[in-house]
Motif scaffolding. Sequence first.
Motif, PDB file in Angstrom:
ATOM      1  N   LEU A  19       5.225   2.303   3.949  1.00  0.00           N
ATOM      2  CA  LEU A  19       4.636   3.402   4.712  1.00  0.00           C
ATOM      3  C   LEU A  19       5.629   4.089   5.631  1.00  0.00           C
ATOM      4  O   LEU A  19       6.465   3.451   6.262  1.00  0.00           O
ATOM      5  CB  LEU A  19       3.444   2.902   5.521  1.00  0.00           C
ATOM      6  N   SER A  45       2.189   7.552   2.381  1.00  0.00           N
ATOM      7  CA  SER A  45       1.142   7.689   3.389  1.00  0.00           C
ATOM      8  C   SER A  45      -0.185   7.156   2.846  1.00  0.00           C
ATOM      9  O   SER A  45      -0.298   6.857   1.660  1.00  0.00           O
ATOM     10  CB  SER A  45       0.995   9.163   3.803  1.00  0.00           C
ATOM     11  N   HIS A  46      -1.170   7.037   3.728  1.00  0.00           N
ATOM     12  CA  HIS A  46      -2.478   6.530   3.310  1.00  0.00           C
ATOM     13  C   HIS A  46      -3.555   7.244   4.102  1.00  0.00           C
ATOM     14  O   HIS A  46      -3.303   7.817   5.163  1.00  0.00           O
ATOM     15  CB  HIS A  46      -2.577   5.012   3.537  1.00  0.00           C
ATOM     16  N   ILE A  52      -1.802   4.370  -1.946  1.00  0.00           N
ATOM     17  CA  ILE A  52      -0.794   4.982  -1.092  1.00  0.00           C
ATOM     18  C   ILE A  52      -0.320   6.241  -1.799  1.00  0.00           C
ATOM     19  O   ILE A  52       0.003   6.211  -2.994  1.00  0.00           O
ATOM     20  CB  ILE A  52       0.373   4.014  -0.824  1.00  0.00           C
TER      21      ILE A  52
END
Length: 190
Positions: A19, A45-46, A52
């Motif tokens: 991340l 990103s999430h 993801i």
Amino acid sequence: MIEIPSDLNPDLVPLAFLLGTWEGAGVSDFPGAEKCNFGQSVTFSHDGRDFIEYRSHSWVLDKDGNKVRPLESESGYWRIDKDRKVEVVMVRDQGIVEIWYGELADQKPQIDLATDAVARTAASDAYSGGKRLYGYVKSDLMWVGEKATPEVPLRPYMSAHLKKVVTPEEVAEMARNLPDMPDDGIAFFR
């Protein structure tokens, strides 16, 4: 240090090391293509769901490290199951769509991937498959990619060393979490 966001889907915790936004440089070398140094920006990103999101942009660098022109862009989605099996769906700007499968190594933040399916448009260059290795090493993200075409057997073609980008908001958060300093600020250095 690997941070696990509180709103990260629990299934994705093993991939938390990815991340963030990562930037750095690498080398590209494949028969029939220009050999070059490149710069790269990658964001993982999430949004709380079970994947993801991945975006990567790279550009050719001149001998002084200046941007010359775009090299590649790709985007996709990464998932992991309870057995540490990773799947990735990726689209590249050259008109290629790939499905990758692999797994997260045991006891270390390293992912080996290989293509399972490749679809390409008539305008794309010849491409029949690839492998990638991603690793989190001493707080940096490193990766190496291999590629095959009908004319060239699987071989390394790109690799990069990326450092995590710290946003101004993250710097402010780190500053808020520092212990109180003495009023003069000098005692801190004694």
